[in-house]
Design an enzyme around this catalytic site. Sequence first.
Site, PDB file in Angstrom:
ATOM      1  N   GLU A  60       0.822  -1.314  -0.147  1.00 56.78           N
ATOM      2  CA  GLU A  60      -0.017  -0.024  -0.015  1.00 56.78           C
ATOM      3  C   GLU A  60       0.862   1.191   0.002  1.00 56.78           C
ATOM      4  O   GLU A  60       0.370   2.335  -0.284  1.00 56.78           O
ATOM      5  CB  GLU A  60      -1.053   0.051   1.103  1.00 56.78           C
ATOM      6  CG  GLU A  60      -1.944  -1.002   1.167  1.00 56.78           C
ATOM      7  CD  GLU A  60      -2.964  -1.342   2.291  1.00 56.78           C
ATOM      8  OE1 GLU A  60      -2.378  -0.729   3.351  1.00 56.78           O
ATOM      9  OE2 GLU A  60      -3.899  -1.754   2.206  1.00 56.78           O
ATOM     10  N   GLU A 107       7.541 -22.148   7.344  1.00 58.90           N
ATOM     11  CA  GLU A 107       7.761 -21.189   8.594  1.00 58.90           C
ATOM     12  C   GLU A 107       8.990 -21.776   9.548  1.00 58.90           C
ATOM     13  O   GLU A 107       9.559 -21.289  10.508  1.00 58.90           O
ATOM     14  CB  GLU A 107       6.568 -20.862   9.430  1.00 58.90           C
ATOM     15  CG  GLU A 107       6.161 -21.931  10.298  1.00 58.90           C
ATOM     16  CD  GLU A 107       4.965 -21.412  10.898  1.00 58.90           C
ATOM     17  OE1 GLU A 107       4.931 -21.524  12.201  1.00 58.90           O
ATOM     18  OE2 GLU A 107       3.998 -20.921  10.442  1.00 58.90           O
TER      19      GLU A 107
END
Length: 271
Positions: free
Chosen positions: A82, A113
């Site tokens: 953004e 992960e």
Amino acid sequence: MQDYKKITELPSKYNDLELMDTATILTNMNKEDKLIADAVSLVIPEVTKLVDALKERFDKGGRLFYIGAGTSGRLGILDASEIPPTFGLSHDHVIGLIAGGDVAIRKAVENAEDDTVQAWKDLEAFEITKNDTVVGIAASGTTPYVIGGVKEAAARGLLTACITNNPGSPLTQAVEIPIAVNVGPEFLTGSTRMKSGTSQKLVLNMISTALMIRIGRVKGNKMVNMQLTNEKLVDRGTRYLVEELKIDYSEAEKLLKKYGSVKNAIDASKG
């Protein structure tokens, strides 16, 4: 790490969720959500320290990297994505990385992960420098991908920070600036996409927005560097110019389209 007691894994204060009607479920979720902003307010000193340090590094050409897994990784990518449309800064200034790569944005990647070395490999692809900053995001504070990444970054002389929901977790101990938001147990036990994820989004909003303000990407209270990618944003930018320059709408629109951004139009008109 097996003996570490995670706040985010403690049992919910609510039981027999499946017996609740919809309104009760939503009301109780909302009760828990109301606790989040107060928890975030307690970490403002740490967020301040990070933003001020980032400002110094950005002035020297530094960049901000977010690393995370699952929900935390996706939130970092969201915040980074953004920056260009909102502040007109190119996509290579704030970068989000997720365990498992871009495919993990939409689909879980098994065991990604748990890799302690992959995060640094992912970061190395960007020709890391000592002016860069790495922020690890992990609700649990124990994610190996994130901890491995910030430890290696710190060893290479980078500034490191974290956003987690477990104060005193291994991740907080591995970084220079730990930001630990204690939102308590989740409404749905262990579901850190809920309160923990919401708190992370709030902190990310604070970090990136405050940083963009500090480095001059905002004027007054306006997004003067936003990208004019659709008619809504062209209209918003035009109205900004009407307000700032005290001119009519049609003249403001012509200026905006001529100079390509609100800031450029203002600078040209006042220069």
